[in-house]
Write a protein that holds these residues in place. Structure first.
Motif, mmCIF file in Angstrom:
data_model
loop_
_atom_site.group_PDB
_atom_site.id
_atom_site.type_symbol
_atom_site.label_atom_id
_atom_site.label_comp_id
_atom_site.label_asym_id
_atom_site.label_seq_id
_atom_site.Cartn_x
_atom_site.Cartn_y
_atom_site.Cartn_z
ATOM 1 N N GLN A 66 0.855 -1.078 0.118
ATOM 2 C CA GLN A 66 0.024 0.097 -0.112
ATOM 3 C C GLN A 66 0.915 1.187 -0.097
ATOM 4 O O GLN A 66 2.051 1.231 0.255
ATOM 5 C CB GLN A 66 -0.905 0.116 1.241
ATOM 6 C CG GLN A 66 -1.768 -1.101 1.300
ATOM 7 C CD GLN A 66 -2.926 -1.148 0.249
ATOM 8 O OE1 GLN A 66 -3.651 -0.218 -0.181
ATOM 9 N NE2 GLN A 66 -2.981 -2.481 -0.383
ATOM 10 N N ASP A 67 0.281 2.422 -0.379
ATOM 11 C CA ASP A 67 0.936 3.806 0.051
ATOM 12 C C ASP A 67 1.478 3.714 1.045
ATOM 13 O O ASP A 67 0.966 3.532 2.176
ATOM 14 C CB ASP A 67 0.132 4.657 -0.558
ATOM 15 C CG ASP A 67 -0.488 4.776 -1.955
ATOM 16 O OD1 ASP A 67 0.304 4.324 -2.886
ATOM 17 O OD2 ASP A 67 -1.730 5.156 -2.274
ATOM 18 N N GLY A 68 2.725 4.614 1.180
ATOM 19 C CA GLY A 68 3.500 4.740 2.449
ATOM 20 C C GLY A 68 4.179 3.494 2.836
ATOM 21 O O GLY A 68 4.928 3.753 3.761
ATOM 22 N N HIS A 69 4.402 2.484 2.116
ATOM 23 C CA HIS A 69 5.472 1.693 2.204
ATOM 24 C C HIS A 69 6.644 1.802 1.325
ATOM 25 O O HIS A 69 6.503 1.513 0.180
ATOM 26 C CB HIS A 69 4.874 -0.041 2.266
ATOM 27 C CG HIS A 69 3.881 -0.252 2.984
ATOM 28 N ND1 HIS A 69 4.539 -1.171 4.101
ATOM 29 C CD2 HIS A 69 2.539 -0.794 3.193
ATOM 30 C CE1 HIS A 69 3.508 -1.270 4.674
ATOM 31 N NE2 HIS A 69 2.254 -0.864 4.152
ATOM 32 N N GLU A 70 7.768 2.059 2.179
ATOM 33 C CA GLU A 70 8.945 2.289 1.317
ATOM 34 C C GLU A 70 9.716 1.081 1.049
ATOM 35 O O GLU A 70 10.401 0.577 0.350
ATOM 36 C CB GLU A 70 9.855 3.361 1.856
ATOM 37 C CG GLU A 70 9.191 4.737 1.842
ATOM 38 C CD GLU A 70 10.002 5.858 2.440
ATOM 39 O OE1 GLU A 70 11.197 5.347 2.732
ATOM 40 O OE2 GLU A 70 9.551 6.844 3.089
ATOM 41 N N PHE A 71 9.671 0.375 2.274
ATOM 42 C CA PHE A 71 10.343 -0.867 2.437
ATOM 43 C C PHE A 71 9.453 -2.237 2.190
ATOM 44 O O PHE A 71 8.722 -2.196 2.806
ATOM 45 C CB PHE A 71 10.947 -1.025 3.825
ATOM 46 C CG PHE A 71 11.823 -2.331 4.149
ATOM 47 C CD1 PHE A 71 13.098 -2.493 3.765
ATOM 48 C CD2 PHE A 71 11.008 -3.491 4.775
ATOM 49 C CE1 PHE A 71 13.742 -3.516 4.257
ATOM 50 C CE2 PHE A 71 11.846 -4.561 5.231
ATOM 51 C CZ PHE A 71 13.324 -4.445 4.903
ATOM 52 N N ILE A 72 9.896 -2.830 1.043
ATOM 53 C CA ILE A 72 8.610 -3.736 0.664
ATOM 54 C C ILE A 72 9.132 -5.386 0.921
ATOM 55 O O ILE A 72 8.378 -6.190 0.439
ATOM 56 C CB ILE A 72 8.326 -3.654 -0.794
ATOM 57 C CG1 ILE A 72 9.653 -3.784 -1.607
ATOM 58 C CG2 ILE A 72 7.608 -2.224 -1.045
ATOM 59 C CD1 ILE A 72 9.237 -3.734 -3.097
ATOM 60 N N TYR A 73 9.910 -5.364 1.728
ATOM 61 C CA TYR A 73 10.354 -6.960 2.287
ATOM 62 C C TYR A 73 9.273 -7.339 3.664
ATOM 63 O O TYR A 73 8.871 -6.402 4.223
ATOM 64 C CB TYR A 73 11.870 -7.085 2.567
ATOM 65 C CG TYR A 73 12.679 -6.864 1.642
ATOM 66 C CD1 TYR A 73 12.980 -7.877 0.630
ATOM 67 C CD2 TYR A 73 13.128 -5.770 1.046
ATOM 68 C CE1 TYR A 73 13.847 -7.889 -0.508
ATOM 69 C CE2 TYR A 73 14.229 -5.543 0.162
ATOM 70 C CZ TYR A 73 14.494 -6.681 -0.881
ATOM 71 O OH TYR A 73 15.089 -6.595 -1.923
ATOM 72 N N LEU A 74 9.577 -8.522 3.685
ATOM 73 C CA LEU A 74 8.558 -9.101 4.701
ATOM 74 C C LEU A 74 9.464 -8.951 6.022
ATOM 75 O O LEU A 74 10.530 -9.675 5.867
ATOM 76 C CB LEU A 74 7.913 -10.266 4.432
ATOM 77 C CG LEU A 74 6.933 -10.362 3.141
ATOM 78 C CD1 LEU A 74 6.558 -11.634 2.879
ATOM 79 C CD2 LEU A 74 6.232 -9.337 3.183
#
Length: 163
Positions: A66-74
């Motif tokens: 979603q918007d606002g996530h810069e870091f997309i790792y789990l």
């Protein structure tokens, strides 16, 4: 729009009953937790690891990030991360587990600190991804809303798929 997998999977089916019991026992050797809590830790860790294996941060499922996530790792939660560390104590079994999930790749545990980890955004992404891939999410293991890495002196880690 994100849709959940309508069939919930069973994390315990990812490992043998013997290995599951060994990881639970290892946790209880080092942490003062009840058996049911340790079992839940292991179940959530297995579901998390299976999600990491399925998730491609370079091409995540539509609308998952979603918007606002810069870091997309789990990232694992503070409650789930110790189960990963205790699973790693069984190196051969861990290696085989990774190979089974990934057709031969290995799931590394990589130290990373990022604002999305510290604020809990990464845990929200993680639990959304777990549900998307059909794994159960036990809120008691993720309710703190924070990831394992809370400071720049991160001793805990982010799991990511490496070749």
């Amino acid at each position: 729009m994100i849709t959940e997998d309508t069939q919930t999977r069973t994390p315990r089916n990812l490992v043998s009953t013997d290995l599951f019991s060994k990881i639970v026992a290892r946790i209880q050797e080092h942490m003062p937790v009840a058996t049911t809590y340790a079992e839940t830790m292991v179940e959530q860790m297995l579901a998390y690891m299976a999600t990491v294996a399925a998730y491609d941060p370079e091409n995540p499922p539509a609308d998952l990030v979603q918007d606002g996530h810069e870091f997309i790792y789990l990232t694992p939660s503070a409650a789930v991360d110790p189960a990963i560390h205790y699973f790693l104590d069984f190196t051969a079994e861990y290696r085989a587990f990774c190979a089974d999930l990934t057709d031969g790749a290995f799931l590394d545990h990589v130290p990373v600190t990022h604002d999305d980890i510290r604020t809990g955004k990464s845990v929200t992404l993680t639990t959304t991804a777990m549900a998307f891939y059909g794994w159960p999410v036990d809120p008691s293991m993720w309710e703190q809303g924070t990831s394992c890495c809370q400071t720049d002196n991160c001793y805990l880690k982010v799991t990511r798929l490496t070749a």
